[in-house]
Design a protein around this motif. Sequence first.
Motif, PDB file in Angstrom:
ATOM      1  N   PRO A   1       0.776  -1.512  -0.117  1.00 23.88           N
ATOM      2  CA  PRO A   1       0.028  -0.189  -0.574  1.00 23.88           C
ATOM      3  C   PRO A   1       1.233   1.425  -0.203  1.00 23.88           C
ATOM      4  O   PRO A   1       0.377   2.417  -0.792  1.00 23.88           O
ATOM      5  CB  PRO A   1      -0.977   0.078   1.060  1.00 23.88           C
ATOM      6  N   ASN A   2       1.825   0.999   0.724  1.00 20.10           N
ATOM      7  CA  ASN A   2       3.242   2.115   0.613  1.00 20.10           C
ATOM      8  C   ASN A   2       3.913   1.751   1.191  1.00 20.10           C
ATOM      9  O   ASN A   2       4.364   1.085   1.669  1.00 20.10           O
ATOM     10  CB  ASN A   2       1.813   3.370   1.264  1.00 20.10           C
ATOM     11  N   ASP A   3       5.098   2.635   1.421  1.00 20.36           N
ATOM     12  CA  ASP A   3       6.482   1.944   1.683  1.00 20.36           C
ATOM     13  C   ASP A   3       7.385   2.837   3.444  1.00 20.36           C
ATOM     14  O   ASP A   3       8.347   3.264   3.740  1.00 20.36           O
ATOM     15  CB  ASP A   3       7.497   2.503   0.869  1.00 20.36           C
ATOM     16  N   THR A   4       6.325   3.246   4.272  1.00 25.64           N
ATOM     17  CA  THR A   4       6.412   3.653   5.134  1.00 25.64           C
ATOM     18  C   THR A   4       6.410   2.659   6.014  1.00 25.64           C
ATOM     19  O   THR A   4       6.767   1.487   5.692  1.00 25.64           O
ATOM     20  CB  THR A   4       5.264   4.112   5.300  1.00 25.64           C
ATOM     21  N   VAL A   5       7.271   2.786   7.372  1.00 27.80           N
ATOM     22  CA  VAL A   5       7.295   2.435   8.447  1.00 27.80           C
ATOM     23  C   VAL A   5       6.067   0.993   8.657  1.00 27.80           C
ATOM     24  O   VAL A   5       6.689  -0.197   9.758  1.00 27.80           O
ATOM     25  CB  VAL A   5       8.599   2.403   9.705  1.00 27.80           C
ATOM     26  N   ASP A   6       5.365   1.449   8.949  1.00 37.30           N
ATOM     27  CA  ASP A   6       3.864   0.671   9.189  1.00 37.30           C
ATOM     28  C   ASP A   6       2.995  -0.537   8.422  1.00 37.30           C
ATOM     29  O   ASP A   6       2.650  -1.149   8.411  1.00 37.30           O
ATOM     30  CB  ASP A   6       2.636   2.201   9.104  1.00 37.30           C
ATOM     31  N   CYS A   7       3.643   0.086   7.152  1.00 40.29           N
ATOM     32  CA  CYS A   7       3.730  -1.430   6.466  1.00 40.29           C
ATOM     33  C   CYS A   7       4.971  -1.810   5.551  1.00 40.29           C
ATOM     34  O   CYS A   7       5.016  -2.973   4.920  1.00 40.29           O
ATOM     35  CB  CYS A   7       2.854  -0.439   4.737  1.00 40.29           C
ATOM     36  N   VAL A   8       6.093  -1.234   5.232  1.00 44.61           N
ATOM     37  CA  VAL A   8       7.491  -2.485   5.369  1.00 44.61           C
ATOM     38  C   VAL A   8       8.391  -2.833   6.216  1.00 44.61           C
ATOM     39  O   VAL A   8       8.351  -1.237   6.892  1.00 44.61           O
ATOM     40  CB  VAL A   8       7.207  -1.874   3.855  1.00 44.61           C
ATOM     41  N   ILE A   9       8.506  -3.977   6.908  1.00 48.23           N
ATOM     42  CA  ILE A   9       9.400  -4.094   7.125  1.00 48.23           C
ATOM     43  C   ILE A   9      11.071  -4.024   6.617  1.00 48.23           C
ATOM     44  O   ILE A   9      10.818  -5.161   5.968  1.00 48.23           O
ATOM     45  CB  ILE A   9      10.120  -4.814   8.668  1.00 48.23           C
ATOM     46  N   SER A  10      12.108  -4.048   6.434  1.00 52.74           N
ATOM     47  CA  SER A  10      12.692  -3.651   5.160  1.00 52.74           C
ATOM     48  C   SER A  10      14.036  -4.609   6.247  1.00 52.74           C
ATOM     49  O   SER A  10      14.573  -3.441   6.878  1.00 52.74           O
ATOM     50  CB  SER A  10      13.162  -2.517   4.917  1.00 52.74           C
ATOM     51  N   VAL A  11      14.454  -5.495   5.434  1.00 52.13           N
ATOM     52  CA  VAL A  11      15.825  -5.656   5.693  1.00 52.13           C
ATOM     53  C   VAL A  11      17.428  -6.050   4.284  1.00 52.13           C
ATOM     54  O   VAL A  11      16.446  -6.409   3.450  1.00 52.13           O
ATOM     55  CB  VAL A  11      15.954  -7.464   6.072  1.00 52.13           C
ATOM     56  N   LEU A  12      18.326  -5.202   4.651  1.00 49.48           N
ATOM     57  CA  LEU A  12      19.541  -5.614   3.245  1.00 49.48           C
ATOM     58  C   LEU A  12      20.178  -6.063   4.152  1.00 49.48           C
ATOM     59  O   LEU A  12      21.024  -6.178   4.505  1.00 49.48           O
ATOM     60  CB  LEU A  12      19.356  -3.816   3.328  1.00 49.48           C
ATOM     61  N   ALA A  13      20.962  -7.327   2.737  1.00 49.58           N
ATOM     62  CA  ALA A  13      22.386  -8.138   3.066  1.00 49.58           C
ATOM     63  C   ALA A  13      23.016  -7.978   2.508  1.00 49.58           C
ATOM     64  O   ALA A  13      22.515  -7.866   0.827  1.00 49.58           O
ATOM     65  CB  ALA A  13      21.453  -9.691   3.733  1.00 49.58           C
ATOM     66  N   GLY A  14      24.044  -8.755   2.200  1.00 54.63           N
ATOM     67  CA  GLY A  14      24.707  -8.574   1.056  1.00 54.63           C
ATOM     68  C   GLY A  14      25.797 -10.052   1.028  1.00 54.63           C
ATOM     69  O   GLY A  14      26.335 -10.350   2.240  1.00 54.63           O
ATOM     70  N   GLU A  15      26.095 -10.264   0.091  1.00 52.13           N
ATOM     71  CA  GLU A  15      26.679 -11.680   0.093  1.00 52.13           C
ATOM     72  C   GLU A  15      27.972 -11.285  -1.412  1.00 52.13           C
ATOM     73  O   GLU A  15      27.603 -11.032  -2.363  1.00 52.13           O
ATOM     74  CB  GLU A  15      26.233 -13.001  -0.201  1.00 52.13           C
ATOM     75  N   GLN A  16      29.740 -11.554  -0.906  1.00 43.18           N
ATOM     76  CA  GLN A  16      30.086 -11.313  -2.539  1.00 43.18           C
ATOM     77  C   GLN A  16      30.598 -12.658  -2.872  1.00 43.18           C
ATOM     78  O   GLN A  16      30.691 -13.671  -1.488  1.00 43.18           O
ATOM     79  CB  GLN A  16      32.099 -11.510  -1.685  1.00 43.18           C
ATOM     80  N   ILE A  17      29.973 -12.713  -4.028  1.00 44.50           N
ATOM     81  CA  ILE A  17      30.898 -13.862  -5.105  1.00 44.50           C
ATOM     82  C   ILE A  17      31.870 -13.266  -6.055  1.00 44.50           C
ATOM     83  O   ILE A  17      32.350 -12.610  -5.709  1.00 44.50           O
ATOM     84  CB  ILE A  17      29.484 -14.002  -5.745  1.00 44.50           C
ATOM     85  N   GLU A  18      32.703 -14.472  -6.663  1.00 41.42           N
ATOM     86  CA  GLU A  18      33.360 -14.862  -6.794  1.00 41.42           C
ATOM     87  C   GLU A  18      33.068 -14.028  -8.652  1.00 41.42           C
ATOM     88  O   GLU A  18      34.285 -13.816  -9.777  1.00 41.42           O
ATOM     89  CB  GLU A  18      33.862 -16.450  -7.449  1.00 41.42           C
ATOM     90  N   LYS A  19      31.579 -15.032  -9.503  1.00 38.61           N
ATOM     91  CA  LYS A  19      32.124 -14.446 -10.860  1.00 38.61           C
ATOM     92  C   LYS A  19      30.888 -13.212 -11.115  1.00 38.61           C
ATOM     93  O   LYS A  19      29.632 -13.211 -10.053  1.00 38.61           O
ATOM     94  CB  LYS A  19      30.899 -15.966 -11.927  1.00 38.61           C
ATOM     95  N   LEU A  20      31.348 -12.395 -12.034  1.00 39.21           N
ATOM     96  CA  LEU A  20      30.471 -11.317 -11.980  1.00 39.21           C
ATOM     97  C   LEU A  20      28.953 -11.601 -12.641  1.00 39.21           C
ATOM     98  O   LEU A  20      27.915 -10.980 -11.977  1.00 39.21           O
ATOM     99  CB  LEU A  20      31.144 -10.434 -13.022  1.00 39.21           C
ATOM    100  N   ASP A  21      29.649 -12.792 -13.489  1.00 40.78           N
ATOM    101  CA  ASP A  21      27.427 -12.441 -14.092  1.00 40.78           C
ATOM    102  C   ASP A  21      27.392 -13.663 -13.521  1.00 40.78           C
ATOM    103  O   ASP A  21      25.160 -14.306 -13.794  1.00 40.78           O
ATOM    104  CB  ASP A  21      27.804 -13.647 -15.701  1.00 40.78           C
ATOM    105  N   GLU A  22      27.418 -13.758 -12.556  1.00 35.89           N
ATOM    106  CA  GLU A  22      26.044 -14.651 -11.088  1.00 35.89           C
ATOM    107  C   GLU A  22      25.549 -13.286 -10.074  1.00 35.89           C
ATOM    108  O   GLU A  22      24.572 -13.520  -9.354  1.00 35.89           O
ATOM    109  CB  GLU A  22      27.263 -15.761 -10.180  1.00 35.89           C
ATOM    110  N   GLU A  23      25.989 -12.341 -10.556  1.00 27.32           N
ATOM    111  CA  GLU A  23      25.376 -11.036  -9.377  1.00 27.32           C
ATOM    112  C   GLU A  23      24.127 -10.931  -9.918  1.00 27.32           C
ATOM    113  O   GLU A  23      23.615 -10.986 -11.341  1.00 27.32           O
ATOM    114  CB  GLU A  23      26.852  -9.827  -9.730  1.00 27.32           C
TER     115      GLU A  23
END
Length: 199
Positions: free
Chosen positions: A155-177
């Motif tokens: 419905p919208n992207d306020t904290v009332d409607c969305v709980i966001s989690v950001l994570a990253g993982e380093q990989i070896e191959k560029l074409d697998e990004e």
Amino acid sequence: MDKRDNPVELFAHAARLVQTVDLKLLSEMLTEQALLISKLQVLVDSIAEYREEVLGEEVPDNPFRVAWEYRDGLLKIVIPGHLPKLNYYSKDWRTVRDSIVKRFLRGLKDLPEEIRYRRACCVFKMFYCLKFDWDAQNRAYQSILNALCIKKILPNDTVDCVISVLAGEQIEKLDEEKTEVYLFPPEDFEKYASIFRQL
């Protein structure tokens, strides 16, 4: 023996060449090129919308040819490549944002309209090949949330409607990004907790 065939001479020539490169200028040129591409993509999308025409698959989505699957309340979206930076201090950040939103929406055009969340956990997992760590907060994940709202998945992207989690993982191959986006109702957290265990 020709100097060009001598590995030592070739290496020395390459080293001299690298020392003469103006990295700041090169970076500025690449940034300007990326912005021009974004502006063109926004223009093409706007013209297509005005003429009520569907853009064909031959139009490069760079890299927003997204794949999605939906099952039992879990929506998984996979975006090839990693999300670009969105620098809010740049005068052109809105162009980059609009370009990402429009391309992402095109990738979700076949998503069934009944997929809706009143409130959702939204997990972004970014697989990147850069040889150094980068701040996931600087990536344009907010543009993806904007597109999900336009598509009425959220419905919208306020904290009332969305709980966001950001994570990253380093990989070896560029074409697998890629960037994986998971959405599910907060009440199903235990059901899909394995997603968090993989982060």
